[in-house]
Design a protein around this motif. Structure first.
Motif, PDB file in Angstrom:
ATOM      1  N   PHE B  99       0.891  -1.210   0.081  1.00  0.00           N
ATOM      2  CA  PHE B  99      -0.008   0.039  -0.051  1.00  0.00           C
ATOM      3  C   PHE B  99       0.901   1.285  -0.142  1.00  0.00           C
ATOM      4  CE2 PHE B  99      -2.150   3.171   2.680  1.00  0.00           C
ATOM      5  CZ  PHE B  99      -3.504   3.469   1.772  1.00  0.00           C
ATOM      6  N   VAL B 100       1.995   0.985   0.897  1.00  0.00           N
ATOM      7  CA  VAL B 100       2.832   2.413   0.841  1.00  0.00           C
ATOM      8  C   VAL B 100       3.440   2.637  -0.397  1.00  0.00           C
ATOM      9  CG1 VAL B 100       5.086   2.953   1.788  1.00  0.00           C
ATOM     10  CG2 VAL B 100       3.478   1.973   3.415  1.00  0.00           C
ATOM     11  N   LEU B 132       9.978   9.604   0.913  1.00  0.00           N
ATOM     12  CA  LEU B 132       9.516   9.066   2.091  1.00  0.00           C
ATOM     13  C   LEU B 132       8.853   7.675   2.203  1.00  0.00           C
ATOM     14  CD1 LEU B 132       8.742  12.217   4.316  1.00  0.00           C
ATOM     15  CD2 LEU B 132      10.648  10.831   4.616  1.00  0.00           C
ATOM     16  N   GLY B 133       7.938   7.736   1.245  1.00  0.00           N
ATOM     17  CA  GLY B 133       7.457   6.317   1.129  1.00  0.00           C
ATOM     18  C   GLY B 133       8.115   5.360   0.760  1.00  0.00           C
ATOM     19  N   ALA B 135      11.479   5.172   1.098  1.00  0.00           N
ATOM     20  CA  ALA B 135      12.303   4.879   2.298  1.00  0.00           C
ATOM     21  C   ALA B 135      11.425   3.885   3.384  1.00  0.00           C
ATOM     22  CB  ALA B 135      12.942   6.156   2.964  1.00  0.00           C
ATOM     23  N   LEU B 136      10.248   4.341   3.516  1.00  0.00           N
ATOM     24  CA  LEU B 136       9.684   3.467   4.558  1.00  0.00           C
ATOM     25  C   LEU B 136       9.454   1.885   3.940  1.00  0.00           C
ATOM     26  CD1 LEU B 136       7.703   3.287   6.950  1.00  0.00           C
ATOM     27  CD2 LEU B 136       5.824   3.897   5.849  1.00  0.00           C
ATOM     28  N   PHE B 137       9.216   1.922   2.658  1.00  0.00           N
ATOM     29  CA  PHE B 137       9.052   0.519   1.965  1.00  0.00           C
ATOM     30  C   PHE B 137      10.365  -0.317   2.386  1.00  0.00           C
ATOM     31  CE2 PHE B 137       9.865  -2.527  -1.117  1.00  0.00           C
ATOM     32  CZ  PHE B 137       8.619  -3.010  -1.313  1.00  0.00           C
ATOM     33  N   VAL B 138      11.556   0.370   2.054  1.00  0.00           N
ATOM     34  CA  VAL B 138      12.902  -0.251   2.073  1.00  0.00           C
ATOM     35  C   VAL B 138      12.958  -0.623   3.768  1.00  0.00           C
ATOM     36  CG1 VAL B 138      15.206  -0.098   2.142  1.00  0.00           C
ATOM     37  CG2 VAL B 138      13.792   0.918   0.073  1.00  0.00           C
ATOM     38  N   GLY B 139      12.704   0.493   4.605  1.00  0.00           N
ATOM     39  CA  GLY B 139      12.691   0.209   6.098  1.00  0.00           C
ATOM     40  C   GLY B 139      12.012  -1.039   6.495  1.00  0.00           C
ATOM     41  N   ILE B 140      10.769  -1.121   5.886  1.00  0.00           N
ATOM     42  CA  ILE B 140       9.952  -2.326   6.355  1.00  0.00           C
ATOM     43  C   ILE B 140      10.329  -3.634   5.920  1.00  0.00           C
ATOM     44  CG2 ILE B 140       7.391  -3.298   6.110  1.00  0.00           C
ATOM     45  CD1 ILE B 140       6.498  -0.474   6.355  1.00  0.00           C
ATOM     46  N   GLN B 141      11.083  -3.610   4.834  1.00  0.00           N
ATOM     47  CA  GLN B 141      11.598  -4.620   4.197  1.00  0.00           C
ATOM     48  C   GLN B 141      12.728  -5.319   5.006  1.00  0.00           C
ATOM     49  OE1 GLN B 141      12.703  -4.805   0.073  1.00  0.00           O
ATOM     50  NE2 GLN B 141      12.124  -6.796  -0.250  1.00  0.00           N
ATOM     51  N   VAL B 142      13.567  -4.468   5.292  1.00  0.00           N
ATOM     52  CA  VAL B 142      14.650  -4.497   5.956  1.00  0.00           C
ATOM     53  C   VAL B 142      14.508  -5.037   7.460  1.00  0.00           C
ATOM     54  CG1 VAL B 142      16.891  -3.690   7.435  1.00  0.00           C
ATOM     55  CG2 VAL B 142      16.420  -2.843   4.930  1.00  0.00           C
ATOM     56  N   TYR B 143      13.274  -4.589   7.855  1.00  0.00           N
ATOM     57  CA  TYR B 143      12.854  -5.068   9.369  1.00  0.00           C
ATOM     58  C   TYR B 143      12.393  -6.711   9.120  1.00  0.00           C
ATOM     59  CZ  TYR B 143       9.560  -6.123  12.795  1.00  0.00           C
ATOM     60  OH  TYR B 143       8.577  -6.549  13.848  1.00  0.00           O
TER      61      TYR B 143
END
Ligand code: HEA
Ligand code: HEA
Ligand code: CUA
Ligand SMILES: [Cu+2]
Lengths: 641, 226, 297
Positions: B99-100, B132-133, B135-143
């Motif tokens: 969605f992001v 930002l969207g 970056a958020l996506f990458v962040g969630i994927q790394v998590y």
């Protein structure tokens, strides 16, 4: 009268747009940012460049082309040396190579079986990825495309420079392979897993295979950058009046093979990255679980419990073969379509006759490329692939002979009723046609599935592909070098040496590769370091000795080419713009062309092959020459007139 | 040597003032003109060269992912059994992540619209949100990767994880490249590089960004949902 | 086979060299003449070597199978077609070089092609190629397709004569025990030698334990890659008693060249005797060597 020779005004007559820089799109452009069709002038920026900027970090397509050419020729010598070692081993297994004791003191100059596998792996890899493709698309593609479409340079000169520089890591890794522990890659140029993915399966698959994969990936990056540039330049930067159907066939060959690269190469890149992961992270895309190699379990999925294996079993070796050939079959047409284009151009120019059937020639290039995408399975008839799938690959493969037949017959049609000048370029082009036929026809045997069951991976396959890539593409490359050398260096190659080079090469090439057909029929396997351990092959040694002698002579013979090439580069006869009295645009530029290529404005009035036209007294009619209303006066201004 | 007399009728009235013996070098005709403009022509379909090239580049990207997705499909259909992705992956978190990314695609469209109006502040705002969207996506994927790793699910465990990491990993790399590209475009916009007449650079970055999103929708569907 | 006799080999090379030198010194002067002769020689010598090759032993090895006939016939059929095309095109090429030289007065024929000719030389090869494409389907199906696999005889896909297991750099044939089981300690193992009865439909399972190999029997025109992770059923029928080379035809590492096995075709009685003796040996020796596993399990 065919539309090709109508002297109608160019489709888009040159309009003089106000001067502006091509990179900066001025406000007057339409809403889509389109420049109006016409000429774009850049003011004189003839600042002198230093040696480094001019020859090392050059963005000039001509310099980059020469960089590719010298690199390719260097690797041709290296790949040729490997071939000589291969031939020595096959003729006289385990006999020391004279003089090689210095290089291999441990064995006294004897090739070890491990080294033999590395030799043919790197021979095939170098010849295909570092010689033929860089020479055809890198060297000739770069040199010819802007000149033949009338452009001042490639669409993206910097990208073009990176295209060459991506070859440097590729070369580095290819060479590095020989010096790492375990030695160079040893799984064949096809790199079939699990031999290539299991570190303990072969000495060369320890580190050499990793180097090989890195090299391949970098070559891929280089080709991709080139292909984007070539397609954009051909589509977007043609001179006014130069419609697609007025392009020389060399450009068509290069154009379609660039498209092949764009659509096929990424799949190989993906596959080699997956193989790299199999080797480094021990994934198992191509490695089934539960193997036992040399009594050792392979690395893939080692840490997994049996539960995980039950849930999702391992990878599949045939998957690699599909991905590899999905690229590498189209790649064989990348290796021949430009060569076919050069042959068409050179036959026409030196026979002073229009290419017979220009449109069928263009369509057959497209048909070969299109069909080329759906035949990859013909390398896998005995691989364990579903035989029903094999049948459909067979039919597609057989059908690819049809457009090839059209090309061959049109080449002969071009020569029919012509006036043949037997220059060195022409001799090599004629040899290309005569030997491509041999290589193509043996392809029909292999396409026939039941026959291929027997001849797959025998020397008849080796004969087939050397006839198409060596007797075909390399001869076309030689023809191209003799033909365009004057444009590249402003000097002509020596014709006497050229003819000497041709005759020996022609005779010995057939001497090397023709009898391989019979060896293959006798069942001789390729990639065998010592075939004579089998009783079936014991009597084949004499024939192999003969072939090897021819191969040595073939290699030695190239001295005439080397001398001619370097001598002519510096001391050859100085020539003018159009020494062959050819029609295409590159001959309008100075020899060698300066910065920006053309010093005159171009307008194209007709197709590229108007030789022997009754409209003019001469037997040639350049694409840019205006007839009719202008009373034969050249339209564009010339600095010296 | 014969090529000196190639043409039977060596007419002197050739075009461009070519003289009789074309093979011999004659500086009066053959030397390059010293000061000449550079002729650069436009042809072909009415598309900007850069845009044309980016489409070609995207075609190669499509083929790259075709290779990866093809691999996945073949290995999966060829496997005796395949685990249910829902048992191994946190589908709900990734659904949010999808969605992001879709939203960020929409934000990119807004950024381009701002550029077409010549609204520099608008570009900076919308483009910043897009970044930002991403970056958020990458962040969630790394998590997600870290959590999976903690549970011992690494690419060398089985073929499910091999294909999972290969596909999502290469897509993730593309997102990172896209974010970097967008950041460059943002600084470009801040320096006023895009006008209502010329926003090509932004458009190219946008094309790439939409492509990356599209691929993700495909990957999410086949890897997480089926 | 005199030309390639080892004692003559060097003489042949010398003769080739002398001939080449002769051509060479005069080529620059008589380019067209020599070129006509040389390109002309390509089809002449090419066809000649194909005619002579069987005599030199550079031809198919003896066919002792039922698969071979159809395959060889197909080969010959294609050979006639391509030889015809080959000679035709090369002769046309030579003719052009001979006839149309630069000294012929006037300009070249000014033509851009002929629609009619294009149609002709597209249609005729198209028919020839379709013939080739369809001619092979039957033969290929017979060798490969499941519905042609032998049934009813002693061996079938469910009851193979043996499991043929390839590994670096050896062959292992595992024959089932008396109950037809391959999971038993009484499995007969025959390293390198694949013993089969003559005139019988043989069905076997091909496997690999490590990397790719290929099971190649030149005398039976049979080749099939052994793929790790796959079990590939294959069939053939040998028609003559004897020993034949079993060759590994897929690169499998440094020892690929010496991964030689043997196909030993025995009369049915001899085969039964051989198997019985092997089984008896097993019983007297104790158990089969279990360290030789089919796959890595
Ligand atoms: C430039 C490179 C090139 C070209 C152009 C071709 C062209 C063709 N190739 Fe070849 N091929 C290779 C390079 C090339 N190949 C390589 C490198 C390999 C081996 C890879 C490896 O395993 O290492 C290979 C292997 C290979 C195989 C696999 C063999 C095996 O491993 O068992 C097959 C099988 O079908 C095949 C078929 C063909 C066919 C049908 C054509 C056709 O395109 C040919 C068409 C041309 C003609 C037919 C001649 C002209 C036509 C006429 C004169 C008239 C009409 C003819 C008839 C009526 C018959 N090739
Ligand atoms: C384009 C490709 C190409 C070319 C040109 C060649 C050229 C040659 N090749 Fe090879 N070959 C392959 C591609 C090529 N090959 C491939 C793909 C394989 C399969 C590998 C595998 O199995 O994995 C193979 C395998 C192969 C084998 C089989 C090995 C085996 O299976 O065991 C053999 C055996 O005879 C062989 C021989 C030769 C010979 C004698 C030449 C000779 O023609 C070479 C003679 C060399 C020259 C004539 C070059 C001289 C130099 C110049 C002309 C340039 C000099 C100029 C300047 C510096 C200015 N090659
Ligand atoms: Cu086993 Cu080659
Ligand atoms: Cu192919």
């Amino acid at each position: 009268m065919s539309p090709a020779d109508s002297s109608a005004a160019p489709a888009t007559a040159p309009k003089h747009a106000p001067a502006h820089h091509p990179d900066a799109h001025p406000a007057h452009e339409g809403p889509l940012g389109i420049a109006p069709a016409g000429t774009v002038h850049v003011s004189h920026d003839h600042h002198e460049l230093g040696f480094i900027r001019k020859y090392i970090f050059s963005v000039d397509h001509k310099v980059i082309a020469i960089q590719f050419m010298l690199t390719g020729l260097f690797f041709l010598v290296l790949g040729g040396l490997f071939a000589m070692a291969i031939r020595h081993q096959v003729a006289w297994p385990w006999k020391p190579i004279p003089g090689m004791g210095l290089l291999f003191p441990e064995t006294g100059g004897v090739i070890s079986p491990e080294f033999y596998t590395m030799l043919f792996t790197m021979h095939g890899t170098i010849m295909i990825f570092f010689v033929i493709i860089p020479l055809l698309t890198g060297a000739f593609g770069n040199f010819l495309i802007p000149l033949m479409v009338g452009a001042p340079d490639m669409a993206f000169p910097k990208l073009n420079m990176f295209g060459y520089w991506a070859m440097i890591p590729a070369i580095f890794f290819a060479i590095l392979g020989f010096f790492v522990e375990g030695g160079a890659a040893a799984a064949g140029w096809t790199a079939y897993p699990p031999l290539s993915t299991i570190l303990s399966a072969a000495p060369g698959s320890l580190n050499g295979q990793t180097c090989w994969l890195m090299a391949l990936t970098w070559v891929g990056v280089s080709s991709m950058m080139g292909a984007v540039n070539y397609v954009t330049t051909i589509v977007k930067m043609r001179a006014p009046g130069l419609t697609m159907m007025r392009l020389p066939l060399s450009i068509w060959g290069l154009f379609i093979s660039a498209l092949l690269q764009l659509f096929a190469l990424p799949v190989l890149t993906a596959a080699s990255i997956l193989q790299l992961l199999d080797r480094t992270l021990h994934t198992g895309f191509f490695t089934p679980s539960n193997l036992l190699v040399n009594s050792v379990r392979p690395e893939a999925f080692q840490s997994a419990g049996t539960a995980a294996i039950d849930a999702a079993s391992g990878g599949h070796p045939l998957l690699w073969q599909h991905l590899f050939w999905f690229y590498s079959h189209p790649a064989v047409y990348i290796m021949v379509l430009p060569a076919m284009g050069f042959a068409s151009d050179i036959l026409s120019v030196h026979a002073r006759k229009p290419v017979f059937g220009y449109k069928p020639m263009v369509y057959s290039i497209c048909a070969i490329a299109g069909l080329g995408f759906i035949v990859w399975g013909h390398h896998m008839f005995t691989s364990g692939m579903n035989p029903a799938l094999g049948m459909s690959f067979m039919v597609a493969t057989i059908m690819i002979a049809l457009p090839s037949a059209v090309k061959v017959f049109n080449w002969i049609g071009t020569l029919w009723g012509s006036r043949i000048h037997l220059t060195s370029a022409m001799l090599n082009a004629l040899a290309f046609v005569s030997m491509f036929i041999i290589g193509g026809l043996s392809g029909i045997w292999m396409a026939a599935t039941p026959v291929d069951i027997y001849i797959h991976d025998t020397y008849i396959v080796v004969a087939h592909f050397h006839y198409v890539v060596f007797a075909g593409s390399v001869f076309a490359i030689w023809a191209g070098i003799y033909h365009w050398f004057p444009k590249m260096f402003g000097r002509q190659m020596n014709e006497t040496l050229g003819k000497l080079h041709f005759i020996g090469s022609f005779v010995f090439t057939n001497g090397v590769f023709y009898m391989m057909h019979q060896l293959g029929l006798a069942g001789l396997m390729r990639r065998t370091a010592d075939p004579y351990t089998y009783t079936t092959y014991a009597h084949l040694q004499e024939c192999n000795e003969l072939i090897t002698i021819c191969a040595f002579l073939l290699f030695a013979w190239q001295i005439f080419f080397v001398i001619n090439f370097f001598h002519s580069m510096f001391w050859g006869k100085r020539v003018g713009r159009n020494p062959w009295k050819a029609n295409t645009l590159e001959w309008d530029a100075p020899s060698p062309p300066g910065h920006g290529n053309f010093d005159r404005e171009l307008a194209v009035y007709r197709g590229p092959y108007e030789f022997g036209s009754p409209e003019v007294a001469e037997d040639y009619l350049p694409q840019t020459r205006k007839l009719g209303d202008g009373a034969g006066k050249p339209a564009p201004a010339h600095a010296h007139h | 040597m014969s090529q000196a007399t190639l043409a039977p009728h060596a007419g002197a009235h050739g075009h461009h003032g070519h003289k009789a013996d074309a093979a011999a070098y004659d500086p009066a005709v053959d030397a390059p003109a010293e000061h000449h403009p550079i002729f650069d022509y436009d042809s072909g379909p009415p598309v900007e060269r850069g845009k044309f090239a980016i489409w070609l580049f995207l075609a190669t990207e499509v083929m790259f992912f075709t290779g990866l997705i093809g691999t996945y499909i073949i290995l999966r259909t060829g496997s005796a059994a395949w685990p249910n992705p829902e048992e191994r992956l946190a589908v709900d978190i990734t659904a949010f992540n999808t969605f992001v990314l879709i939203i960020s695609s929409w934000l990119m469209v807004r950024a381009l619209q701002a550029a077409q109006k010549g609204d520099r502040a608008g570009i900076l705002k919308w483009l910043g949100a897009t970044i930002l969207g991403g970056a958020l996506f990458v962040g969630i994927q790394v998590y997600e990767y870290i959590e999976l790793y903690k549970h011992g699910n690494w690419p060398n465990v089985d073929i499910f994880w091999s294909t999972f990491y290969a596909m999502t990993g290469f897509h993730g790399l593309h997102v990172v490249v896209g974010v970097i590209w967008l950041i460059c475009a943002w600084f470009g916009a801040a320096r006023g590089r895009y006008t209502a007449q010329n926003y090509m650079g932004l458009e190219l970055a946008g094309l790439y960004w939409h492509f990356v999103d599209l691929v993700w929708v495909l990957l999410f569907t086949i890897v997480y949902l089926f | 086979m005199s030309l390639l006799n080892p004692s003559n080999g060097w003489w042949t090379a010398l003769a080739v060299l002398v001939a080449a030198l002769l051509v060479l010194v005069t080529f620059v002067k008589y380019t067209r003449l020599w070129l006509v002769l040389l390109i002309g020689l390509v089809p002449v010598l090419g066809v000649w070597t194909f005619v002579k090759a069987p005599e030199w032993g550079l031809w198919f090895p003896e066919d002792v199978s039922t698969h071979g006939k159809g395959m060889d016939q197909l080969f010959y059929m294609i050979m006639w077609m391509v030889t015809f095309t080959f000679v035709l095109t090369e002769v046309a090429l030579v003719w052009c070089v001979f006839r149309y030289h630069e000294k012929v007065p006037g300009k070249s024929l000014f033509t851009h092609g002929s629609h009619k000719l294009e149609m002709i030389w597209t249609a005729i090869p198209a028919v020839a190629l379709l013939v080739i494409a369809f001619a092979q389907i039957g033969t290929f199906k017979r060798i490969k397709f499941e519905n042609h696999w032998p049934t009813g005889g002693p061996y079938s896909a469910q009851k193979p004569i043996a499991h043929v297991i390839a590994y670096q750099f050896a062959w292992l044939m595992r024959y089932p025990d008396e109950n037809g089981s391959f999971d038993s300690v009484d499995v007969v193992e025959s390293p390198f030698d694949f013993v089969v009865p003559v005139d019988t439909d043989i069905m076997f399972h091909l496997k690999s334990r490590d990397v790719l190999h290929s099971f190649f029997l030149p005398n039976l025109r049979l080749k099939q890659d052994a793929v790790p992770g796959m079990t590939i059923p294959m069939w053939f029928k040998a028609t003559k008693v004897g020993e034949y080379d079993l060759i590994c035809a897929e690169l499998c590492g440094w020892g690929h060249y010496k991964m030689a096995g043997k196909l030993i075709v025995k009369s049915k009685a001899d085969y039964d005797a051989w198997l019985a003796q092997k089984r008896a040996e097993l019983k007297s020796n104790g158990k089969a060597d279990l360290s030789n596993m089919e796959e890595g399990q």
